[in-house]
Design a protein around this motif. Structure first.
Motif, mmCIF file in Angstrom:
data_model
loop_
_atom_site.group_PDB
_atom_site.id
_atom_site.type_symbol
_atom_site.label_atom_id
_atom_site.label_comp_id
_atom_site.label_asym_id
_atom_site.label_seq_id
_atom_site.Cartn_x
_atom_site.Cartn_y
_atom_site.Cartn_z
ATOM 1 N N ASP A 194 0.865 -1.106 -0.014
ATOM 2 C CA ASP A 194 -0.123 -0.112 -0.075
ATOM 3 C C ASP A 194 0.850 1.245 0.094
ATOM 4 O O ASP A 194 2.008 1.503 0.740
ATOM 5 C CB ASP A 194 -0.757 0.012 1.185
ATOM 6 N N ARG A 195 0.467 2.249 -0.735
ATOM 7 C CA ARG A 195 1.280 3.676 -0.807
ATOM 8 C C ARG A 195 1.543 4.141 0.625
ATOM 9 O O ARG A 195 2.475 4.489 0.659
ATOM 10 C CB ARG A 195 0.626 4.588 -1.848
ATOM 11 N N ALA A 196 0.428 4.025 1.509
ATOM 12 C CA ALA A 196 0.386 4.656 2.628
ATOM 13 C C ALA A 196 1.477 3.968 3.384
ATOM 14 O O ALA A 196 2.566 4.451 4.203
ATOM 15 C CB ALA A 196 -0.663 4.722 3.437
ATOM 16 N N VAL A 197 1.506 2.623 3.408
ATOM 17 C CA VAL A 197 2.302 2.061 4.071
ATOM 18 C C VAL A 197 3.999 2.086 3.661
ATOM 19 O O VAL A 197 5.021 2.256 4.319
ATOM 20 C CB VAL A 197 2.175 0.495 3.949
ATOM 21 N N LEU A 198 4.002 2.173 2.452
ATOM 22 C CA LEU A 198 5.449 2.422 1.773
ATOM 23 C C LEU A 198 5.956 3.691 2.247
ATOM 24 O O LEU A 198 7.181 4.012 2.429
ATOM 25 C CB LEU A 198 5.459 2.269 0.268
ATOM 26 N N GLY A 199 4.968 4.592 2.189
ATOM 27 C CA GLY A 199 5.463 6.080 2.428
ATOM 28 C C GLY A 199 5.842 6.207 3.919
ATOM 29 O O GLY A 199 6.913 6.930 4.463
#
Length: 84
Positions: free
Chosen positions: A2-7
């Motif tokens: 997920d983009r939020a997790v990656l960020g």
């Protein structure tokens, strides 16, 4: 991932790096209407404002290349609000 997790993961890595360099992280994810700052750290008398970027490849330039003029404007605006 997920983009939020990656960020968040990238910001954690960046914060850990700054701490290992002797800086103290004083704020994360400072958000205002005009923009956002990912990390704010202190190095003695110097306030360090960090934008954290990740790229899946360098095919279109590295992470620094992804910070265009508009994103720079938003970071500068958020930094100005933070310093007021």
């Amino acid at each position: 991932m997920d983009r939020a997790v990656l960020g968040r993961s990238a910001e954690d890595i960046a914060a850990d790096f700054l701490i290992r360099q002797g800086l103290s992280v004083v704020m994360r994810n400072y958000r205002r209407r005009g923009g956002e700052i990912d990390l704010v750290a202190r190095d003695g008398d110097v306030l360090v404002i960090a934008e954290v970027r990740t790229r899946s490849s360098d095919e279109f330039g590295g992470a620094a290349a992804s910070v265009d003029g508009w994103k720079q404007h938003k970071i500068i605006r958020a930094a100005s609000l933070l310093l007021q």
